[in-house]
Design a protein around this motif. Structure first.
Motif, PDB file in Angstrom:
ATOM      1  N   THR A  37       0.839  -1.207   0.000  1.00 36.79           N
ATOM      2  CA  THR A  37       0.000   0.000   0.000  1.00 36.79           C
ATOM      3  C   THR A  37       0.875   1.259   0.000  1.00 36.79           C
ATOM      4  O   THR A  37       0.525   2.269  -0.617  1.00 36.79           O
ATOM      5  N   ASP A 309      -6.109  -1.902  -4.494  1.00 39.64           N
ATOM      6  CA  ASP A 309      -5.395  -2.280  -3.276  1.00 39.64           C
ATOM      7  C   ASP A 309      -6.166  -3.358  -2.528  1.00 39.64           C
ATOM      8  O   ASP A 309      -7.133  -3.053  -1.825  1.00 39.64           O
ATOM      9  N   ASP A 310      -5.742  -4.585  -2.692  1.00 42.55           N
ATOM     10  CA  ASP A 310      -6.335  -5.679  -1.913  1.00 42.55           C
ATOM     11  C   ASP A 310      -7.837  -5.852  -2.114  1.00 42.55           C
ATOM     12  O   ASP A 310      -8.520  -6.295  -1.195  1.00 42.55           O
TER      13      ASP A 310
HETATM   14 MG    MG Z   1      -1.943  -2.838   2.284  1.00 42.58          MG
END
Ligand code: MG
Ligand code: ADP
Length: 359
Positions: A37, A309-310
């Motif tokens: 991140t 992101d994820d």
């Molecule tokens: Mg992360």
């Protein structure tokens, strides 16, 4: 748009790292807390001049270091640009565009456009109005820098006006200076309201199409602007401010204006904020994100950078498939802690303890 190079110096858990992403889908694979991140945050910082995670710039500097910087080289059409953001413990961040200092961060808007999709965005439908306002503001600012300037100006006027309301409580003779602020507020508010209306009309049409494709359902998704002030004319906004003056003076803050706007996502006539199931809310959020991507393309003729992101693990396989198909023309940064199935046109990078290397 395409990022050619990203270099990080003392940024978060990166000491010095040079990352050369590919044009297609860049899969950033790594365990928790390795810096996935952080890497997206560095890209976001170069696009919008701030972090998507924190308003406190110092948090971005590697622990115990005085300075940090991020250098990004990107390609827009056939022009190559560089964006550098320098952070220091002592001063505000400084931004350089092709080595020249940027005076107002508005100059950065539109240089490198991005769309970020993180798990928290899946709940944008049911979060508070301020999250949805932030979404609209960020999106319009990227395609329309004058909007960003107006937003800055409005925030300034609002602060001054609120301070004045408090000062008047102590010194009623200041009341005569309020009209000047009201006039400025009305003018700027009118501009913001108009732009938000236009933007949401366009986004609504794209969201309807995306939602239909994702869900295969006939029911239509619709975005409905809910302005705090219906009017778009400065004169009638000024009237409204004057009518609300007594209340503002009593509550010591500005009660009406676009800082109180919201928009609703309506599915088949029902307001998803209140009545949607989690599945419906997520599908709507995904449709909204993809529409953000489409709208930037529509307005600028270039695909923005997409950062996921994820989010894959949060979506079922049908929605995953849909998403990955849509990202094909777009340079994408996709972080994940779990290996993803082999994808056409995807490149794997391993992220470990502040290092990124081809996998
Ligand atoms: Mg992360
Ligand atoms: N200012 C900082 N200096 C050094 N390390 C930091 C800083 N801020 C965060 N970190 C570290 O970064 C890691 C989290 O990185 P992050 O990119 O959020 O992980 P993930 O790979 O799970 O996305 C943690 O180990 C955290 O301690």
């Amino acid at each position: 748009m395409k990022i050619l190079e990203l270099s990080l110096f003392n940024f978060r858990n990166y000491e010095e790292e040079h990352f050369l992403p590919k044009a297609g889908v860049n899969i950033l694979l790594g365990e928790n807390a390795q810096g996935k991140t952080n890497l997206l945050e560095a890209i976001f910082l170069c696009c919008l001049g701030r972090s998507h995670r924190t308003p406190r710039e110092r948090e971005l500097i590697r622990y115990d270091q005085p300075l940090a910087s991020v250098l990004l080289r990107c390609e827009k059409g056939d022009v190559t640009r560089s964006i550098r953001v320098s952070l220091s413990q002592e001063q505000r961040r400084r931004v350089f565009l092709d080595s020249l200092p940027v005076q107002n961060i508005g100059e950065l808007m539109g240089q490198l456009n991005c769309v970020l999709f993180a798990p928290e965005h899946l709940s944008i439908v049911k979060q508070g109005p301020s999250e949805r306002r932030r979404f609209i503001d960020m999106e319009i600012s990227q395609t329309y820098p004058s909007y960003f300037y107006a937003l800055q100006q409005y925030a300034h006027i609002l602060r001054q006006r609120n301070n004045l309301l408090k000062a008047i409580a102590d010194d009623p003779s200041l009341l005569k200076t309020l009209s000047a602020w009201d006039e400025q507020m009305a003018k700027t508010a009118a501009f913001l309201i108009r732009q938000r209306r236009l933007f949401l009309e366009k986004l609504s049409e794209l969201a309807r199409r995306n939602h239909f494709e994702i869900s295969g359902q006939k029911e239509g998704l619709l975005l409905r602007y809910e302005p705090n002030l219906e009017d778009e004319e400065p004169a009638s906004i000024l009237n409204a401010l004057e009518s609300g003056r007594k209340r503002d003076l009593r509550l010591l803050s500005s009660q009406i204006g676009p800082h109180r706007d919201d928009f609703a996502l309506i599915l088949d006539g029902r307001d998803l904020r209140a009545f949607g199931s989690q599945g419906q809310q997520r599908t709507a959020a995904l449709a909204l994100k993809l529409s953000e991507l489409d709208l930037i393309y529509q307005e600028t003729g270039e695909w923005p950078i997409l950062m996921l992101d994820d989010v894959l693990s949060e979506l079922d396989s049908a929605r995953q498939g849909f998403l990955l198909e849509r990202v094909l023309p777009v340079q994408t940064f996709l972080t994940t802690a779990l290996p993803v199935e082999k994808m056409q046109g995807a490149f794997l990078f391993l992220v470990e303890n502040g290092h990124v290397q081809p996998g």
